[in-house]
Scaffold this motif. Structure first.
Motif, short mmCIF file in Angstrom:
data_model
loop_
_atom_site.label_atom_id
_atom_site.label_comp_id
_atom_site.label_asym_id
_atom_site.label_seq_id
_atom_site.Cartn_x
_atom_site.Cartn_y
_atom_site.Cartn_z
N SER A 156 0.84 -1.19 0.00
CA SER A 156 0.00 0.00 0.00
C SER A 156 0.88 1.24 0.00
CB SER A 156 -0.92 0.02 1.23
OG SER A 156 -0.15 0.20 2.41
N ARG A 157 0.28 2.37 -0.35
CA ARG A 157 1.03 3.63 -0.29
C ARG A 157 1.42 3.96 1.14
NH1 ARG A 157 -2.86 4.67 -4.20
NH2 ARG A 157 -4.27 5.56 -2.66
N HIS A 158 0.54 3.64 2.09
CA HIS A 158 0.86 3.88 3.50
C HIS A 158 2.09 3.10 3.91
CE1 HIS A 158 0.29 4.37 7.85
NE2 HIS A 158 0.50 3.07 7.95
N THR A 159 2.15 1.82 3.53
CA THR A 159 3.31 1.00 3.89
C THR A 159 4.57 1.50 3.20
OG1 THR A 159 1.87 -0.93 4.20
CG2 THR A 159 4.21 -1.37 3.87
N ALA A 160 4.45 1.85 1.92
CA ALA A 160 5.62 2.39 1.20
C ALA A 160 6.13 3.65 1.87
CB ALA A 160 5.25 2.65 -0.25
N GLN A 161 5.23 4.54 2.27
CA GLN A 161 5.64 5.79 2.90
C GLN A 161 6.29 5.53 4.25
OE1 GLN A 161 5.76 8.86 1.76
NE2 GLN A 161 6.61 9.59 3.70
N SER A 162 5.80 4.53 4.98
CA SER A 162 6.36 4.26 6.31
C SER A 162 7.78 3.73 6.23
CB SER A 162 5.46 3.25 7.06
OG SER A 162 5.54 1.97 6.48
N TRP A 163 8.18 3.18 5.06
CA TRP A 163 9.54 2.68 4.86
C TRP A 163 10.43 3.67 4.11
CZ3 TRP A 163 11.89 -1.35 7.02
CH2 TRP A 163 11.11 -2.38 7.57
N SER A 164 9.90 4.83 3.75
CA SER A 164 10.64 5.74 2.87
C SER A 164 11.92 6.27 3.52
CB SER A 164 9.75 6.91 2.45
OG SER A 164 9.32 7.66 3.58
N HIS A 165 11.96 6.33 4.85
CA HIS A 165 13.17 6.84 5.52
C HIS A 165 14.34 5.88 5.36
CE1 HIS A 165 11.42 4.08 8.39
NE2 HIS A 165 12.54 4.08 9.11
N VAL A 166 14.04 4.63 5.02
CA VAL A 166 15.09 3.63 4.80
C VAL A 166 15.28 3.35 3.32
CG1 VAL A 166 15.79 1.23 5.23
CG2 VAL A 166 14.63 2.52 7.03
N LEU A 167 14.18 3.23 2.57
CA LEU A 167 14.24 2.72 1.20
C LEU A 167 13.96 3.79 0.13
CD1 LEU A 167 12.23 -0.56 1.84
CD2 LEU A 167 14.71 -0.34 1.61
N GLY A 168 13.58 4.99 0.55
CA GLY A 168 13.20 5.98 -0.45
C GLY A 168 11.88 5.58 -1.09
N ASP A 169 11.70 5.92 -2.36
CA ASP A 169 10.48 5.55 -3.07
C ASP A 169 10.57 4.12 -3.56
OD1 ASP A 169 9.38 8.09 -2.75
OD2 ASP A 169 10.31 8.85 -4.58
N ILE A 170 9.58 3.32 -3.21
CA ILE A 170 9.51 1.94 -3.69
C ILE A 170 8.15 1.72 -4.34
CG2 ILE A 170 11.14 1.01 -2.01
CD1 ILE A 170 8.77 -0.01 -0.38
N PRO A 171 8.08 0.78 -5.29
CA PRO A 171 6.80 0.54 -5.98
C PRO A 171 5.75 -0.03 -5.03
CG PRO A 171 8.66 -0.42 -7.20
CD PRO A 171 9.17 -0.03 -5.85
N VAL A 172 4.49 0.23 -5.38
CA VAL A 172 3.36 -0.33 -4.65
C VAL A 172 2.68 -1.36 -5.54
CG1 VAL A 172 1.08 0.14 -3.64
CG2 VAL A 172 2.98 1.76 -3.29
N VAL A 173 2.54 -2.58 -5.02
CA VAL A 173 1.80 -3.64 -5.69
C VAL A 173 0.71 -4.09 -4.71
CG1 VAL A 173 1.87 -5.91 -6.79
CG2 VAL A 173 3.83 -4.37 -6.99
N HIS A 174 -0.51 -3.67 -4.97
CA HIS A 174 -1.60 -3.96 -4.04
C HIS A 174 -1.89 -5.45 -4.00
CE1 HIS A 174 -2.55 0.27 -3.47
NE2 HIS A 174 -2.55 0.44 -4.78
#
Length: 212
Positions: A154-172
């Motif tokens: 989800s976008r929420h999960t991707a955003q919660s990891w952004s401090h470590v991984l930057g922008d990552i793809p979302v596959v619902h």
């Protein structure tokens, strides 16, 4: 390249991929494994014992590790189940490292840190699907393995990891639409899910109160 892929799917060592599902992760892996198998791919599922899928599975735990009496008496002895989880994933990742030709791709869904930490040593292409916001051990591993291929559910999960991984793809997570047909609707409101803040039960309650 051949049309059929040899796919290793790594899930939880504690929970079977079977109905009734322990959670959304297990439900997603169950549907994904079935869909890939029906598409003609050779799928091996590494998960807890008792999975009810028509594939080679229940291979993650193998023979449960039993520490010796000397090891058990050491002050550093952790909870046995945690040690057995560690041993199961360590054994699995070493098998991937030592046998790079067994699979064409590895899809990691586990929440354990070892698949991520040892992923760079594996020649086989591997992708990790992140199902949850950061947990301490997984965040530690991803901090030290920033080149790990990751996607989020989800976008929420991707955003919660952004401090470590930057922008990552979302596959619902996929949904079988024929199992969830649109109904006639009505006046009642329904919320269901696990009671954790990110699921928004408090927002559903507030909306119901505002609606009277």
């Amino acid at each position: 390249m051949r049309d059929t892929l040899r796919i290793a799917i790594v899930a939880s060592s504690r929970y079977p991929i079977a109905q009734p599902f322990a959670g959304g992760l297990e439900a997603h892996v169950w549907h994904l494994t079935r869909a890939l198998t029906l598409a003609g791919h050779e799928v091996t599922l590494f998960a807890g014992a008792g999975s009810d899928l028509p594939v080679d599975s229940d291979r993650l735990r193998g023979e449960l590790f039993e520490p010796s009496a000397a090891a058990r008496s050491d002050v550093s002895m952790p909870q046995l189940e945690a040690l057995q989880d560690h041993h199961a994933y360590l054994s699995l990742m070493l098998s991937f490292t030592n046998n790079p030709g067994d699979y064409d791709v590895i899809h990691n869904h586990s929440l354990h840190y070892l698949p991520v930490a040892m992923g760079p040593a594996v020649e086989t292409p591997m992708v990790t699907t992140l199902h949850t916001p950061p947990t301490p051990w997984l965040e530690s591993a991803l901090t030290l393995a920033p080149g790990t291929r990751c996607v989020a559910v989800s976008r929420h999960t991707a955003q919660s990891w952004s401090h470590v991984l930057g922008d990552i793809p979302v596959v619902h997570n996929g949904v079988q639409l024929d199992r969830w047909p649109a109904g006639p609707g009505g006046d009642d409101l329904v919320w269901f899910g696990r009671f954790v803040p990110e699921k928004g039960a408090h927002l559903a309650i507030e909306a119901a109160q505002r609606a009277g």
